[in-house]
Design an enzyme around this catalytic site. Sequence first.
Site, PDB file in Angstrom:
ATOM      1  N   SER A 194       1.645  -7.465  -1.059  1.00 53.64           N
ATOM      2  CA  SER A 194       2.298  -8.584  -0.364  1.00 53.64           C
ATOM      3  C   SER A 194       1.405  -9.821  -0.314  1.00 53.64           C
ATOM      4  O   SER A 194       1.875 -10.917  -0.013  1.00 53.64           O
ATOM      5  CB  SER A 194       2.715  -8.163   1.046  1.00 53.64           C
ATOM      6  OG  SER A 194       1.608  -7.999   1.890  1.00 53.64           O
ATOM      7  N   THR A 247       0.816  -1.218   0.000  1.00 54.09           N
ATOM      8  CA  THR A 247       0.000   0.000   0.000  1.00 54.09           C
ATOM      9  C   THR A 247       0.846   1.263   0.000  1.00 54.09           C
ATOM     10  O   THR A 247       0.476   2.265  -0.615  1.00 54.09           O
ATOM     11  CB  THR A 247      -0.945  -0.028   1.221  1.00 54.09           C
ATOM     12  OG1 THR A 247      -1.824  -1.132   1.067  1.00 54.09           O
ATOM     13  CG2 THR A 247      -1.765   1.237   1.331  1.00 54.09           C
TER      14      THR A 247
HETATM   15  N1  ASP Z   1      -3.034  -4.074   2.611  1.00 53.89           N
HETATM   16  C1  ASP Z   1      -1.796  -4.370   2.086  1.00 53.89           C
HETATM   17  C2  ASP Z   1      -0.754  -3.290   2.350  1.00 53.89           C
HETATM   18  O1  ASP Z   1      -0.874  -2.626   3.290  1.00 53.89           O
HETATM   19  C3  ASP Z   1      -1.711  -4.862   0.736  1.00 53.89           C
HETATM   20  C4  ASP Z   1      -0.440  -5.638   0.709  1.00 53.89           C
HETATM   21  O2  ASP Z   1      -0.181  -6.368   1.631  1.00 53.89           O
HETATM   22  O3  ASP Z   1       0.316  -5.440  -0.215  1.00 53.89           O
HETATM   23  O4  ASP Z   1       0.203  -3.075   1.672  1.00 53.89           O
END
Ligand code: ASP
Length: 342
Positions: free
Chosen positions: A54, A12
């Site tokens: 991720s 994110t």
């Molecule tokens: N919600 C996730 C983040 O904070 C998405 C991920 O894990 O890439 O990056």
Amino acid sequence: MRRVVVLSTGGTIASRRDPSGASVASDGVAALLRRLPIALDLPVDGRDVLCLGSYLLAPADMAGIVREIRRALADDSVLGVVVTHGTDTMEETAYLAELVHDDPRPVVFTGAQRPADAPDSDGPRNLADAIAVAAAPDARGLGVLITFDGAVFAAQGTRKTHTVAPAAFSAPDAGPLGRVRDGAVSITARPVRNPPLDLTALDLADIRVDVVACYPGADATVLNAVAAAGARGVVLVGTGAGNANPAINAAVARLTADGVLVALSTRAAAGPVAGIYGNGGGLDLLAAGAVPTGVLRPSQARILLTALLAAYRDPVRVAEELARRTGGSFGARLDSCLAERT
Ligand code: ASP
């Protein structure tokens, strides 16, 4: 000159909305560093490793990130390493890095809950905090850390406990090691760490370890299916202190007799797995050959089991190491300790 290396992997903190409205990882490390809210008083060297959410990473990708950390630390002028990473599986990659970390210099994972194109993204502040921690003399020897929303955590035992709040992480059994604010780092606790595993053995690509949940009415269908699919290890997510039922218990006995390692964790938020109950409860599962994982939750228990299977191959040795690294046969000890009191 002494400096910090920032490795960018996506998440994110690097995400922007695409034309369909979906947030996807797109910024590289240069963009992340341009948005820092404060001027740094030491040089920072940015490197792009991956640019992915991720939730897309497999253990072999995580091992690739760990190798990049090791490469950065090969340079003596590096004070510490920061890894920007999606929050969803940060607890897995950070813990894998911790398992092989053999260096006093800190490695600090961070990310964001609000994307790069949000006007109030928490990413720039989290990144500035993580750089401060990576350069802090007090953080030396603490191992791999997760710094988020002003809190500093040990990788082991820390997990994402909120889906969207800025304080995304917590360590329910241990609490944070300290805080960071405006470049000032305050460490108030030190983690108990295990001896590092050999990184050269970290070939995780072909090691299948599945996570299987126990829930009211669950039968052995999923356990049997993952064994048939070639799982070499299973993390069983018990209820409460690590309980299941007689059908699952019988399947655990079959799997362990066949050389599949069954690690017992729990869906409860905090506290250790303990062998207390019969009728397919934790006491029976341990007798059937499951190995309790102490206070390690399923996400990190799976990483540990995968890494141990890569390092040692022999299931008996893996079971011993797993028990040793998660607090020994805590389940059995709790049982005898309860017996002594009655
Ligand atoms: N919600 C996730 C983040 O904070 C998405 C991920 O894990 O890439 O990056």
